[in-house]
Design a protein around this motif. Structure first.
Motif, PDB file in Angstrom:
ATOM      1  N   ALA A 191       5.282  -3.489 -10.559  1.00 23.98           N
ATOM      2  CA  ALA A 191       4.213  -2.638 -11.082  1.00 23.98           C
ATOM      3  C   ALA A 191       4.488  -1.162 -10.772  1.00 23.98           C
ATOM      4  N   GLU A 224       2.437   3.701  -9.188  1.00 19.71           N
ATOM      5  CA  GLU A 224       2.315   2.321  -8.697  1.00 19.71           C
ATOM      6  C   GLU A 224       0.870   1.820  -8.827  1.00 19.71           C
ATOM      7  N   THR A 228      -0.349  -1.194 -11.222  1.00 17.61           N
ATOM      8  CA  THR A 228      -0.965  -2.346 -10.546  1.00 17.61           C
ATOM      9  C   THR A 228      -2.308  -2.668 -11.189  1.00 17.61           C
ATOM     10  N   ALA A 231      -1.736  -4.148 -14.681  1.00 13.81           N
ATOM     11  CA  ALA A 231      -1.259  -5.537 -14.592  1.00 13.81           C
ATOM     12  C   ALA A 231      -2.415  -6.483 -14.250  1.00 13.81           C
ATOM     13  N   ILE A 244       1.926  -9.319  -7.221  1.00 14.22           N
ATOM     14  CA  ILE A 244       2.555  -8.000  -7.342  1.00 14.22           C
ATOM     15  C   ILE A 244       3.628  -7.885  -6.252  1.00 14.22           C
ATOM     16  N   MET A 247       5.058  -4.032  -2.761  1.00 10.80           N
ATOM     17  CA  MET A 247       4.051  -2.963  -2.801  1.00 10.80           C
ATOM     18  C   MET A 247       4.291  -1.967  -1.664  1.00 10.80           C
ATOM     19  N   GLY A 268      -0.613  -9.862  -3.221  1.00  8.15           N
ATOM     20  CA  GLY A 268       0.285  -8.734  -2.980  1.00  8.15           C
ATOM     21  C   GLY A 268       1.370  -9.083  -1.972  1.00  8.15           C
TER      22      GLY A 268
END
Ligand code: DUC
Ligand code: ZN
Ligand code: ZN
Length: 472
Positions: A191, A224, A228, A231, A244, A247, A268
């Protein structure tokens, strides 16, 4: 072949118990509380091999769900093969990896998967599985996703970055997510807003800003966080679970947190580099040195306190997993491709060997508990990617993937010291860990002991995976 591990503290995601562990063949036969003689009083005497784990932790082998052995990137290939990379993983207490097979626009997904099998099969020191990167979403690749799920590939990675290479537009992402929602698989997302990043990169280069640190400055946290959020909203529309990857920006994780507070299936992942390394201390090193730390998402500013926030999000389970995004490149002839132009530096850091140690240091530093260490490095990765309870736990019937970890030991990370990855430098040079991987057992075979690697190429088996076990 039986192995008896006595006197250790067996750590799981839910607690620590004093127990002995009996391994029979490739699986755990029993976890035996002190004084329990129901399986016989003399197990130690009859075992083929005995380890005394007094004062040590006995943990499930690490599960690293994000590696890139031999990834084609930026005109070169990640420098670890499956042979060298899985051997280095074993050295560091990781006994399972999940690597990414790569399909590009115009290629058949099935052919790309066959190519990944050809690279990995018969080469690995530890067990391995694959995710599938879909770099070209079209009718054929969507159909292939359904086929792959039936072959045990239950997660698909898409990219919102790298236009013209791996990039998918929103329509393609939506279609892939609809397919995943329908077949039960999980979408993994890189992302970052790659279209915006490309503009910033061209502008920086036009202004003569060519040093490695501009890699981070042209990928600000907003790129980012925006990707994110997009998405997550696309995933929400389709109902697909979304994971994701890598990160690094606290603002992006905050978006994940909001989705999780709504009980959406959003997860995440972060990586050791984002917990310890920074724009100021690493990427900004003089000359071309900073190239060692060019990876995407990028290392972020220490002054903005992303690291502290990422540790906090690991405690609150808004970040669920620490994997490595192991993607090693040598300085010579690889990172060097970007001398004079940071955008040509191959993106990636090698860490597969050091993840268990680096995250254990988080326990020593008071950032996370011992149980959480095991949870985010072994148990949750196994459950998230359909390998549990075969992997990620020490329990009767599970694969005998076991690490004996010495909290009183020391690990001095460095190129000349503990390094076994196929690189000409270490991004972790000088890191000293208060802990040490003593013994590593992969499916009942001792692969590392007494600071020696005694495993074999080809011992590692391919893992067909089930579905994500975390869905609400
Ligand atoms: N990020 C990296 O750092 N390397 C490979 C691909 C990616 O997304
Ligand atoms: Zn990525
Ligand atoms: Zn990656």
């Amino acid at each position: 072949m039986t192995i008896f591990i006595k006197n250790g503290s067996v750590v799981s995601s839910t607690g620590v118990i004093q127990a002995d562990v009996l391994i029979d063949g490739e699986t755990i036969a029993a976890v035996i509380a002190p004084g329990d003689t129901s399986l016989g009083a003399n197990l130690e005497a009859t075992a083929d091999q005995v380890f005394d784990a007094q004062g040590k932790y006995v943990i499930p082998g690490g599960v690293d769900v994000h590696t890139h052995m031999e990834l084609p990137f930026g005109g070169t290939f990640a420098s670890d093969t499956f042979e060298t990379g899985t051997r280095a993983a074993a050295w560091g207490g990781t006994t399972t990896i999940i690597d990414f097979a790569v399909q590009k626009q115009g290629e058949r997904v099935q052919d790309s998967l066959a190519a990944w099998h050809a690279k990995a099969d018969g080469q690995c020191a530890i067990d391995y599985g694959f995710h599938q990167i879909i770099g070209g979403v079209d009718d054929d690749s969507l159909k292939a996703m359904d086929e792959l799920v039936n072959e045990g590939i239950t997660s698909f990675k898409l990219f919102m970055a790298y236009p013209g290479v791996f990039y998918s537009d929103d329509g393609q992402i939506l279609r892939a997510m609809q397919t995943a929602a329908n077949n039960g698989s999980t979408i993994m997302m890189h992302a970052e807003n790659g279209i915006a990043i490309d503009v910033l990169v061209q502008q920086a280069l036009a202004e003569g800003k060519t040093d490695p640190r501009y890699h981070s400055l042209t990928r600000p946290w907003e790129t980012e966080a925006e990707a994110t959020n997009r998405a997550i909203m696309l995933a929400k529309m389709t109902g697909t679970p979304l994971y994701i990857v890598h990160m690094s920006a606290k603002q992006a994780v905050q978006v994940v947190q909001q989705a999780r507070d709504e009980a959406w299936n959003v997860f995440g992942e972060t990586c050791p580099q984002y917990l310890y390394l920074s724009l100021e201390d690493h990427l900004s090193q003089p000359g071309f040195e900073g190239a060692k730390w060019v990876c995407s998402t990028p290392l972020r500013s220490k002054a903005e306190h992303h690291q502290e926030e990422l540790w906090r999000y690991l405690r609150t389970n808004d970040l669920s997993i620490v994997s490595t995004d192991h993607c090693p490149f040598c300085m010579k002839e690889q990172k060097e491709l970007g001398v004079g132009d940071f955008s040509k530096i191959p993106n990636g850091i090698g860490s597969v060997e050091h993840r268990m140690d680096l995250i254990f240091q988080g326990v020593v530093d008071g950032q996370i508990t011992l149980e959480r260490w095991v949870e985010i490095t072994a148990t949750t990765p196994a459950r998230m990617f359909g390998l549990y309870p075969r992997k990620g736990v020490i329990a009767p019937g599970s694969d005998a993937d076991v690490v004996i970890y010495d909290p009183a030991g020391r690990t001095e990370i460095g190129y000349e010291k503990t390094h076994h990855m196929n690189m000409d430098h270490s991004a972790w040079e000088g890191f000293n860990i208060s802990g040490h991987v003593d013994t590593v057992i992969s499916r009942g075979t001792v692969v590392v002991d007494n600071n020696q690697y005694i495993g074999t190429k080809g011992h590692g088996k391919y893992l067909k995976r089930g579905m994500n076990q975390y869905l609400v």
